[in-house]
Design a protein around this motif. Structure first.
Motif, short mmCIF file in Angstrom:
data_model
loop_
_atom_site.label_atom_id
_atom_site.label_comp_id
_atom_site.label_asym_id
_atom_site.label_seq_id
_atom_site.Cartn_x
_atom_site.Cartn_y
_atom_site.Cartn_z
N PRO A 159 13.13 39.55 52.44
CA PRO A 159 12.91 41.01 52.42
C PRO A 159 14.18 41.80 52.11
N VAL A 160 15.28 41.46 52.77
CA VAL A 160 16.56 42.13 52.50
C VAL A 160 17.68 41.10 52.62
N THR A 161 18.49 40.98 51.60
CA THR A 161 19.65 40.08 51.62
C THR A 161 20.87 40.87 51.16
N VAL A 162 21.89 40.88 52.00
CA VAL A 162 23.14 41.57 51.68
C VAL A 162 24.28 40.59 51.91
N ASP A 163 25.21 40.51 50.98
CA ASP A 163 26.40 39.69 51.21
C ASP A 163 27.58 40.30 50.49
N ALA A 164 28.78 39.93 50.95
CA ALA A 164 30.02 40.43 50.37
C ALA A 164 31.10 39.38 50.56
N GLU A 165 32.12 39.40 49.71
CA GLU A 165 33.19 38.42 49.81
C GLU A 165 34.49 38.99 49.28
N LEU A 166 35.61 38.46 49.78
CA LEU A 166 36.95 38.78 49.31
C LEU A 166 37.72 37.47 49.20
N GLY A 167 38.53 37.32 48.14
CA GLY A 167 39.29 36.10 47.97
C GLY A 167 40.68 36.37 47.43
N ILE A 168 41.62 35.50 47.78
CA ILE A 168 42.97 35.55 47.25
C ILE A 168 43.41 34.12 46.96
N GLY A 169 44.47 33.98 46.15
CA GLY A 169 44.95 32.64 45.87
C GLY A 169 46.17 32.62 45.00
N ALA A 170 46.51 31.43 44.54
CA ALA A 170 47.71 31.21 43.75
C ALA A 170 47.67 32.00 42.45
N HIS A 171 48.83 32.17 41.85
CA HIS A 171 49.01 32.87 40.58
C HIS A 171 48.54 34.32 40.66
N GLY A 172 48.65 34.91 41.86
CA GLY A 172 48.27 36.31 42.03
C GLY A 172 46.79 36.57 41.82
N THR A 173 45.96 35.63 42.24
CA THR A 173 44.51 35.74 42.04
C THR A 173 43.87 36.58 43.13
N ARG A 174 43.05 37.55 42.74
CA ARG A 174 42.29 38.39 43.67
C ARG A 174 40.85 38.47 43.19
N SER A 175 39.91 38.36 44.11
CA SER A 175 38.50 38.46 43.74
C SER A 175 37.73 39.20 44.82
N SER A 583 47.17 24.19 35.77
CA SER A 583 47.75 24.60 37.04
C SER A 583 48.25 23.40 37.84
N GLY A 584 49.40 23.56 38.49
CA GLY A 584 49.83 22.61 39.49
C GLY A 584 49.05 22.83 40.77
N ARG A 585 49.58 22.31 41.88
CA ARG A 585 48.90 22.49 43.16
C ARG A 585 48.74 23.98 43.45
N ALA A 586 47.52 24.38 43.81
CA ALA A 586 47.23 25.80 44.04
C ALA A 586 46.24 25.94 45.18
N LEU A 587 46.47 26.92 46.04
CA LEU A 587 45.61 27.17 47.20
C LEU A 587 44.86 28.48 47.01
N TYR A 588 43.55 28.44 47.31
CA TYR A 588 42.71 29.63 47.23
C TYR A 588 41.91 29.76 48.52
N GLY A 589 41.69 30.99 48.96
CA GLY A 589 40.90 31.24 50.16
C GLY A 589 39.94 32.39 49.94
N ARG A 590 38.83 32.35 50.69
CA ARG A 590 37.81 33.39 50.54
C ARG A 590 37.09 33.59 51.86
N VAL A 591 36.74 34.83 52.15
CA VAL A 591 35.94 35.17 53.33
C VAL A 591 34.64 35.78 52.84
#
Length: 596
Positions: A159-175, A583-591
């Protein structure tokens, strides 16, 4: 084997590094639609099919679809650098423009450059990706020589689905991304928006000039679902900017716009199902430092009816009319063309207790190349309750795109490339937890389009033969799933007796996900690939490499999830196209937050 990192090899063989325990579903029960254009369980599909679920895409947290595909058997990616840089897709050793890519059943390969821009497709709102390996021109027309990749987007299911996310990571990555979807008794709809920005890294080895990337994706859909009638209107669009380095080492950039708009109506009864779809697909690239551009606008009207003749027999008939407008100016060569194609096809399927069969035929009428026939015939037989064999033969073709005919070095007299494919396979179960699938195939391609240095133009002067064997083993347990694949192939240019460029003779993929408890799950993916020739104009080979990606997911609240990804965990120095950095070793995270 010496070219592989020994630590990676040990991890690959000894540490089963694929799906979460929640997603440890019996994939054989998954319904696929791409192999036959009709709903069919994966277990009953005669063609070799791979399904990448949305859960797996979210687990691996890849930036684009290209990264998700390369950890599966028979699929190779060549990339000119990092995020946003051009990615070439090689399915079963065929050329990068020999795979047709669909978004919700709508072809997105451009009519100017051939290969679809899978590097611009973000995975956030994808329900699943279906890959059918082998020729499928009978159902989808031009370009389906190596296979078909169908990217199926998510629909409202609650009936209703809402979601949101934020992410950051190597090489100045933002999402960032957010979506809202809803469904009532008969109406449904949804909207999702995602944005990705990265500063990137130097795409050329030895360069110090980092090149960035921006991608803004929107997906909207809405429709009506009654007892017999379903209607839907949808639009997917990805726009943004890619910075790169040109042939002379100069930093340049280009804007891109890829979008698909479709309206469809489906009518179902107990005896038949009819689907009518009208779609518009656009692909556009514009350089900022020059007047160069390439644009495709394709309008397609597609009709299909599935007839249930008897309990074990189904007949599918269909027709399509396609009109393109392709415009471009590249290196001073410009064109404005409007090719048209009309096609009819028919497919018969039989599903018995022990035997299955499929026969399909298509006639395509291209205004520049005339009539072309393509066909598929496949059979399967159960040897026991656990084991069965399948065999198939098929033909396919690829019509030259407008750039090959009228662009720089083009040739208006080019003929379509043609292929003939034979394969046999064995599928079965070892116990209740282990599945095995083995395929042996040969694909011969005639009238391959190659640049002829003698005439300084493209010509139909080449032939290729691709022989290969694929083995995939999947093991499920209570809290983990392990998938292991091995590929041995010989992609050979018969004209020169040289291997086809950027395709390895040997590769292996391994993937696993282990759920520790209700809060934590861990996983990873390993890719081993042998050396590959870089191009048809150079004797140089790209060294083999080992790539290890690791991931973790933490559900720290009923609605909150954090996930982490370590790309290239062993910090391997590797190339998928000679001279272009990865890319070499790179770390990314997201909530992520969701209300369901």
């Amino acid at each position: 084997m010496r070219s592989f990192n020994r630590a990676a090899l040990a991890a690959f063989l000894c540490f089963p590094l694929s799906l979460t325990a929640d997603a440890v579903m019996d994939l054989d029960d998954t319904v696929t639609v791409t192999a036959t254009r009709t709903p069919l369980s994966l277990e009953d599909a005669l063609a070799p099919v791979i399904v990448i679920t949305g859960d797996e895409l979210r687990r691996t947290a890849t930036i684009d679809v290209a990264e998700a595909l390369r950890f599966h058997a028979g699929i190779e990616i060549g990339r000119n650098g990092g995020p946003g840089q051009a990615a070439s897709l090689f399915v079963r050793g065929t050329n990068s423009n020999h795979t047709q890519v669909l978004v919700d059943g709508v072809r997105v390969n451009p009519g100017t450059l051939g290969a679809a821009a899978i590097h611009h497709v973000r995975p956030a709102d994808i329900e699943r990706i279906e890959i059918v390996k082998g020729p499928r021109s009978t159902l989808y027309g031009t370009e389906a020589i190596g296979g078909v990749v169908n990217i199926i987007t998510r629909r409202a299911t609650a009936p209703v689905t809402v979601d949101a996310e934020l992410g950051i990571g190597a090489h100045g990555t933002r999402s960032a991304g957010a979506s809202f979807k809803g469904r009532s008794a008969v109406w449904f709809g949804g909207l999702r928006a995602d944005t990705l920005e990265t500063d990137g890294f130097p795409p050329i080895i030895g360069s110090t000039i980092a090149r960035g990337y921006q991608n803004h994706t929107v997906h909207a859909h809405g429709g009506y679902q009654g007892d017999a009638l379903r209607t839907e209107v949808r639009r997917w669009q990805a726009t943004g900017n890619v910075e790169y380095v040109d042939f002379f080492g100069t930093p340049v950039d280009q804007d891109f716009d890829n979008h698909v708009t479709a309206a469809e109506a489906e009518w179902s009864t107990t005896r038949y199902r009819t689907l009518v779809r009208i779609s518009r697909a656009n692909d556009e690239i514009r350089q900022r430092q020059s007047p160069d551009f390439a644009a495709t606008a394709r309008t397609n009207v597609d009709w299909q009816t599935d007839w249930q003749i008897a309990s074990a027999h189904e007949l599918t008939t269909g027709a399509s009319v396609t009109r393109e407008r392709t415009t471009a100016e590249v290196f001073g060569a410009a064109f404005d063309e409007t090719p048209r194609t009309r096609a009819v096809f028919a497919q018969w399927q039989h599903q018995g207790e022990r035997n299955r069969a499929l026969v399909a035929v298509r006639h395509s009428d291209h205004d520049a190349f005339g009539g072309r026939f393509s066909s598929n015939a496949e059979v399967g037989r159960s040897l026991s309750e656990r084991w069965g064999i399948v065999a198939g033969a098929g033909t396919a073709f690829r019509a030259p795109d407008s750039t090959q005919r009228f662009g720089f070095g083009g040739n208006p007299a080019l003929e379509p490339e043609k292929s003939r494919n034979l394969e046999v396979g064995l599928r079965g179960r070892v116990g209740e937890r282990t599945r095995l699938s083995w395929q042996l195939f040969e694909n011969r391609i005639d009238d391959l389009i190659t640049f002829d240095l003698a005439t300084f133009a493209l010509e139909n002067i080449d032939r290729a033969r691709i022989r290969g064997s694929e083995l995939t083993v999947t093991h499920r347990a209570d809290r983990w799933v392990w998938r292991q694949s091995f590929v041995i192939q010989q992609p050979l240019d018969l004209g020169t007796a040289e291997p086809l460029p950027r395709r390895a003779r040997r590769s292996a993929q391994s993937s696993v996900q282990w759920r520790l408890n209700d809060a934590w799950s861990f996983g990873g993916d390993v890719l081993l690939t042998g050396k590959r020739k870089d191009s048809g104009f150079s004797p140089d080979f790209i060294p083999g490499y080992a790539l290890v990606n690791l991931s973790a997911e933490w559900r720290f609240s009923g609605r909150w999830t954090a996930d982490f990804r370590v790309e290239n965990a062993l910090d391997a120095h590797y190339e998928t196209a000679l001279g272009f950095a990865q890319s070499g070793r790179a770390l990314y995270g997201r909530v992520r937050w969701t209300n369901w």
